[in-house]
Design a protein around this motif. Sequence first.
Motif, PDB file in Angstrom:
ATOM      1  N   THR A  71       0.832  -1.205   0.000  1.00 42.59           N
ATOM      2  CA  THR A  71       0.000   0.000   0.000  1.00 42.59           C
ATOM      3  C   THR A  71       0.868   1.258   0.000  1.00 42.59           C
ATOM      4  OG1 THR A  71      -1.823  -1.130   1.111  1.00 42.59           O
ATOM      5  CG2 THR A  71      -1.793   1.272   1.243  1.00 42.59           C
ATOM      6  N   VAL A  72       1.888   1.277   0.847  1.00 40.60           N
ATOM      7  CA  VAL A  72       2.769   2.444   0.918  1.00 40.60           C
ATOM      8  C   VAL A  72       3.523   2.628  -0.405  1.00 40.60           C
ATOM      9  CG1 VAL A  72       4.840   3.390   2.035  1.00 40.60           C
ATOM     10  CG2 VAL A  72       2.988   2.434   3.427  1.00 40.60           C
ATOM     11  N   VAL A  73       4.126   1.556  -0.898  1.00 38.49           N
ATOM     12  CA  VAL A  73       4.914   1.649  -2.130  1.00 38.49           C
ATOM     13  C   VAL A  73       4.022   2.018  -3.320  1.00 38.49           C
ATOM     14  CG1 VAL A  73       6.308   0.324  -3.786  1.00 38.49           C
ATOM     15  CG2 VAL A  73       6.763   0.140  -1.338  1.00 38.49           C
ATOM     16  N   SER A  74       2.852   1.406  -3.418  1.00 32.16           N
ATOM     17  CA  SER A  74       1.971   1.712  -4.559  1.00 32.16           C
ATOM     18  C   SER A  74       1.399   3.125  -4.474  1.00 32.16           C
ATOM     19  CB  SER A  74       0.841   0.676  -4.672  1.00 32.16           C
ATOM     20  OG  SER A  74      -0.041   0.758  -3.579  1.00 32.16           O
ATOM     21  N   THR A  75       1.177   3.630  -3.269  1.00 26.81           N
ATOM     22  CA  THR A  75       0.698   5.007  -3.116  1.00 26.81           C
ATOM     23  C   THR A  75       1.764   6.002  -3.560  1.00 26.81           C
ATOM     24  OG1 THR A  75      -0.780   4.392  -1.311  1.00 26.81           O
ATOM     25  CG2 THR A  75      -0.198   6.714  -1.481  1.00 26.81           C
ATOM     26  N   VAL A  76       3.005   5.766  -3.170  1.00 27.47           N
ATOM     27  CA  VAL A  76       4.098   6.646  -3.588  1.00 27.47           C
ATOM     28  C   VAL A  76       4.268   6.580  -5.107  1.00 27.47           C
ATOM     29  CG1 VAL A  76       6.608   7.005  -3.465  1.00 27.47           C
ATOM     30  CG2 VAL A  76       5.296   6.584  -1.369  1.00 27.47           C
ATOM     31  N   ALA A  77       4.254   5.362  -5.659  1.00 25.97           N
ATOM     32  CA  ALA A  77       4.415   5.201  -7.107  1.00 25.97           C
ATOM     33  C   ALA A  77       3.263   5.867  -7.863  1.00 25.97           C
ATOM     34  CB  ALA A  77       4.498   3.718  -7.463  1.00 25.97           C
ATOM     35  N   ALA A  78       2.041   5.654  -7.399  1.00 21.40           N
ATOM     36  CA  ALA A  78       0.876   6.247  -8.068  1.00 21.40           C
ATOM     37  C   ALA A  78       0.922   7.769  -7.998  1.00 21.40           C
ATOM     38  CB  ALA A  78      -0.418   5.725  -7.443  1.00 21.40           C
ATOM     39  N   THR A  79       1.334   8.314  -6.868  1.00 20.25           N
ATOM     40  CA  THR A  79       1.419   9.771  -6.735  1.00 20.25           C
ATOM     41  C   THR A  79       2.430  10.341  -7.718  1.00 20.25           C
ATOM     42  OG1 THR A  79       0.791   9.658  -4.409  1.00 20.25           O
ATOM     43  CG2 THR A  79       1.910  11.664  -5.136  1.00 20.25           C
ATOM     44  N   GLU A  80       3.595   9.710  -7.812  1.00 19.31           N
ATOM     45  CA  GLU A  80       4.609  10.161  -8.772  1.00 19.31           C
ATOM     46  C   GLU A  80       4.066  10.101 -10.201  1.00 19.31           C
ATOM     47  OE1 GLU A  80       7.733  11.418  -8.563  1.00 19.31           O
ATOM     48  OE2 GLU A  80       7.754  11.423  -6.384  1.00 19.31           O
ATOM     49  N   LEU A  81       3.459   8.969 -10.548  1.00 16.95           N
ATOM     50  CA  LEU A  81       2.937   8.806 -11.909  1.00 16.95           C
ATOM     51  C   LEU A  81       1.815   9.790 -12.209  1.00 16.95           C
ATOM     52  CD1 LEU A  81       2.952   4.921 -12.202  1.00 16.95           C
ATOM     53  CD2 LEU A  81       4.339   6.535 -13.532  1.00 16.95           C
ATOM     54  N   HIS A  82       0.880   9.943 -11.287  1.00 13.62           N
ATOM     55  CA  HIS A  82      -0.242  10.859 -11.527  1.00 13.62           C
ATOM     56  C   HIS A  82       0.259  12.298 -11.652  1.00 13.62           C
ATOM     57  CE1 HIS A  82      -3.152   7.779 -11.316  1.00 13.62           C
ATOM     58  NE2 HIS A  82      -3.169   7.636 -10.001  1.00 13.62           N
ATOM     59  N   ALA A  83       1.164  12.701 -10.776  1.00 10.38           N
ATOM     60  CA  ALA A  83       1.679  14.076 -10.831  1.00 10.38           C
ATOM     61  C   ALA A  83       2.396  14.330 -12.150  1.00 10.38           C
ATOM     62  CB  ALA A  83       2.619  14.337  -9.662  1.00 10.38           C
ATOM     63  N   ARG A  84       3.261  13.414 -12.546  1.00  9.60           N
ATOM     64  CA  ARG A  84       4.081  13.629 -13.737  1.00  9.60           C
ATOM     65  C   ARG A  84       3.343  13.324 -15.036  1.00  9.60           C
ATOM     66  NH1 ARG A  84      10.074  11.419 -12.342  1.00  9.60           N
ATOM     67  NH2 ARG A  84      10.282  12.397 -10.325  1.00  9.60           N
TER      68      ARG A  84
END
Length: 171
Positions: free
Chosen positions: A65-78
């Motif tokens: 959950t933590v890793v996928s949230t960080v990854a999703a945030t990076e992807l969505h932002a960029r």
Amino acid sequence: MTTKAQRRTAARKSTTINGLHLIHRHAAVFIRFAGLGCGVTLAASAALVLLSQWIPWMAANVLTTVVSTVAATELHARVSFGHGRPGLDGHLKSAATMAAGWLVTSAAVGALAALRPGAGLVLQQTVYLSATALVGLGRYLVLRLSVFAQRAPQPGADDGVRSTAVYDAAA
């Protein structure tokens, strides 16, 4: 020389074309958001299954959950919003939307369990996936309109000319 009626007609056509362009841009952003979100969710699900073979399921769930949230945030932002690196503030706000989403989906499944104790797997998954879809839509709106919103150009910042380049780049 043009008449008032001709100018109004031209203005309506321009508004319609601009409106369609705006809808197209937002639809493209939403499609990128949904596609990336689904991809990250599927990858996290696979990682959860693999990790739970070596560590307790709850620990694997927290980690994915933590890793996928960080990854999703990076992807969505960029990628989704063209915002660039989100920074700590963006990550924290995005994590808050994930936490709120978890509460909503948990409440939906909990309500189903209370209202229909013997509900089958298909109904449980229908409720869960429906709640997840609503959470995803709400998360998109919060991220798009608040967390990764493009700021309007300030009057006079570019000699009185308002630029839409910032908005075009984001969509």
